[in-house]
Scaffold this motif. Structure first.
Motif, PDB file in Angstrom:
ATOM      1  N   ARG A 157     -38.705   2.479 -22.897  1.00  0.00           N
ATOM      2  CA  ARG A 157     -37.447   3.130 -22.564  1.00  0.00           C
ATOM      3  C   ARG A 157     -36.490   2.946 -23.739  1.00  0.00           C
ATOM      4  NH1 ARG A 157     -36.397   4.153 -17.240  1.00  0.00           N
ATOM      5  NH2 ARG A 157     -34.271   3.329 -17.254  1.00  0.00           N
ATOM      6  N   SER A 159     -32.378   2.824 -25.044  1.00  0.00           N
ATOM      7  CA  SER A 159     -30.961   2.717 -24.722  1.00  0.00           C
ATOM      8  C   SER A 159     -30.149   2.741 -26.001  1.00  0.00           C
ATOM      9  CB  SER A 159     -30.666   1.427 -23.940  1.00  0.00           C
ATOM     10  OG  SER A 159     -31.048   0.277 -24.680  1.00  0.00           O
ATOM     11  N   PRO A 185     -31.538   9.218 -24.579  1.00  0.00           N
ATOM     12  CA  PRO A 185     -31.744   7.853 -24.082  1.00  0.00           C
ATOM     13  C   PRO A 185     -31.800   7.795 -22.562  1.00  0.00           C
ATOM     14  CG  PRO A 185     -29.450   8.171 -24.681  1.00  0.00           C
ATOM     15  CD  PRO A 185     -30.178   9.416 -25.108  1.00  0.00           C
ATOM     16  N   GLU A 186     -32.524   6.797 -22.066  1.00  0.00           N
ATOM     17  CA  GLU A 186     -32.519   6.562 -20.623  1.00  0.00           C
ATOM     18  C   GLU A 186     -31.247   5.856 -20.170  1.00  0.00           C
ATOM     19  OE1 GLU A 186     -36.461   7.775 -21.469  1.00  0.00           O
ATOM     20  OE2 GLU A 186     -35.349   6.161 -22.453  1.00  0.00           O
ATOM     21  N   VAL A 188     -27.186   4.589 -21.494  1.00  0.00           N
ATOM     22  CA  VAL A 188     -26.087   4.599 -22.458  1.00  0.00           C
ATOM     23  C   VAL A 188     -25.081   3.534 -22.058  1.00  0.00           C
ATOM     24  CG1 VAL A 188     -24.057   5.896 -23.233  1.00  0.00           C
ATOM     25  CG2 VAL A 188     -26.275   7.008 -23.162  1.00  0.00           C
ATOM     26  N   ALA A 205     -28.032  10.741 -20.038  1.00  0.00           N
ATOM     27  CA  ALA A 205     -28.885   9.596 -19.734  1.00  0.00           C
ATOM     28  C   ALA A 205     -29.045   9.439 -18.228  1.00  0.00           C
ATOM     29  CB  ALA A 205     -28.291   8.319 -20.332  1.00  0.00           C
ATOM     30  N   GLU A 206     -30.133   8.812 -17.861  1.00  0.00           N
ATOM     31  CA  GLU A 206     -30.388   8.505 -16.455  1.00  0.00           C
ATOM     32  C   GLU A 206     -29.347   7.540 -15.910  1.00  0.00           C
ATOM     33  OE1 GLU A 206     -33.651   5.565 -14.790  1.00  0.00           O
ATOM     34  OE2 GLU A 206     -34.562   7.468 -15.363  1.00  0.00           O
ATOM     35  N   ALA A 208     -25.659   5.287 -17.077  1.00  0.00           N
ATOM     36  CA  ALA A 208     -24.593   5.013 -18.039  1.00  0.00           C
ATOM     37  C   ALA A 208     -23.784   3.826 -17.538  1.00  0.00           C
ATOM     38  CB  ALA A 208     -23.693   6.233 -18.214  1.00  0.00           C
TER      39      ALA A 208
END
Length: 273
Positions: A157, A159, A185-186, A188, A205-206, A208
């Motif tokens: 993953r 970040s 990114p996944e 943030v 992102a997924e 944050a």
């Protein structure tokens, strides 16, 4: 294994409980440590029980030897080209309330090139954390994007910490957001000013994590929005609190991140004492 990519610097922290006296001496407390956002996250990851590897372009000067020694003593593995040049230095001036002002010289770190990356540096990497500074300069920005592709080849993953609202503003918020969209990114990490500059990162992102200092954090995730209070009782120095938070989140989630950040602000400097 947690991998980070960015700067390996020397931190010079100066804690001045009183205003500096122009043209005269002022008693202060100082600390010398390894520095750079990516290096700090790696140091905290090891402190929290995870293996960590920092990928950075490193200078072969005396300052670089010291920075490498200080970080390796913490158990961080180092990877990256060693070149002639100058190691960067950050001077952090910490005031009475724990707020800090930083003067930054990044040395050779932004000169990392995509073609200098070795795929084996990402072997065993379950997470790659990038400093936002690595997206704000060339050629390291292309190296960061290439690193993300290599890490994802190992199902890692990715970040990124947005790092600096002033640097983002100088670079151009729209241009920086395009970089983030390319990175994909996944997770943030951003403070409120950074978050506003890029127009929120909901679509980027997924997850944050928005850092609000003494007011804690807001986590925007797949299951909704969660507010979490800061855990600290007192602040000595805010330097590196976001790096500790990111490391804790990566290793064990937001609760561990908040605990690491509280520990960080209770000491002088950005790496564990």
């Amino acid at each position: 294994m947690i991998c980070t990519l960015g700067d390996l610097l020397l931190d010079v922290i100066v804690h001045a409980p009183e205003e500096l006296a122009p043209g005269a001496d002022t008693p202060v407390e100082t600390r010398l440590a390894s520095g750079g956002q990516a290096a700090n996250v790696a140091a905290w990851a090891v402190e929290l029980g995870e293996s960590a590897r920092l990928i950075a372009k490193q200078a072969g000067d005396t300052a670089g030897e010291l920075a490498r020694s200080l970080l390796e003593r913490r158990g961080v593995e180092l990877a990256g080209p060693l070149v002639d040049g100058r190691t960067g230095v950050v001077v952090a001036l910490v005031g009475r309330e724990g707020e800090r002002t930083m003067a930054t010289d990044r040395g050779v770190a932004p000169e990392l090139r995509a073609e200098e990356l070795e795929p084996e540096w990402f072997a065993g990497c379950r997470w790659l954390h990038l400093s936002g500074y690595s997206l704000l300069a060339e050629p390291i920005a292309e190296a960061a994007l290439a690193a993300a592709r290599l890490a994802r080849g190992y199902e890692a993953r990715v970040s990124v910490d947005l790092s600096s609202w002033s640097a983002i503003r100088a670079y151009g918020p729209a241009r920086f957001r395009e970089r983030l969209e390319e990175l994909g990114p996944e997770v943030v990490f951003a403070n409120e000013a950074e978050w506003e500059l890029v127009g929120g990162a909901y679509a980027l992102a997924e997850t944050a994590v928005v850092k609000r200092g003494s007011r804690g954090v807001v986590v925007h995730g797949p299951d909704g929005v969660e507010e979490r209070a800061a855990l600290t009782d007192g602040v000595v120095d805010t330097t590196g609190a976001g790096d500790a938070l990111a490391a804790g989140f990566i290793v064990g989630g937001i609760e561990l991140g908040l605990k690491a950040a509280a520990r960080c602000v209770g000491q002088l400097g950005a790496v564990p004492v």
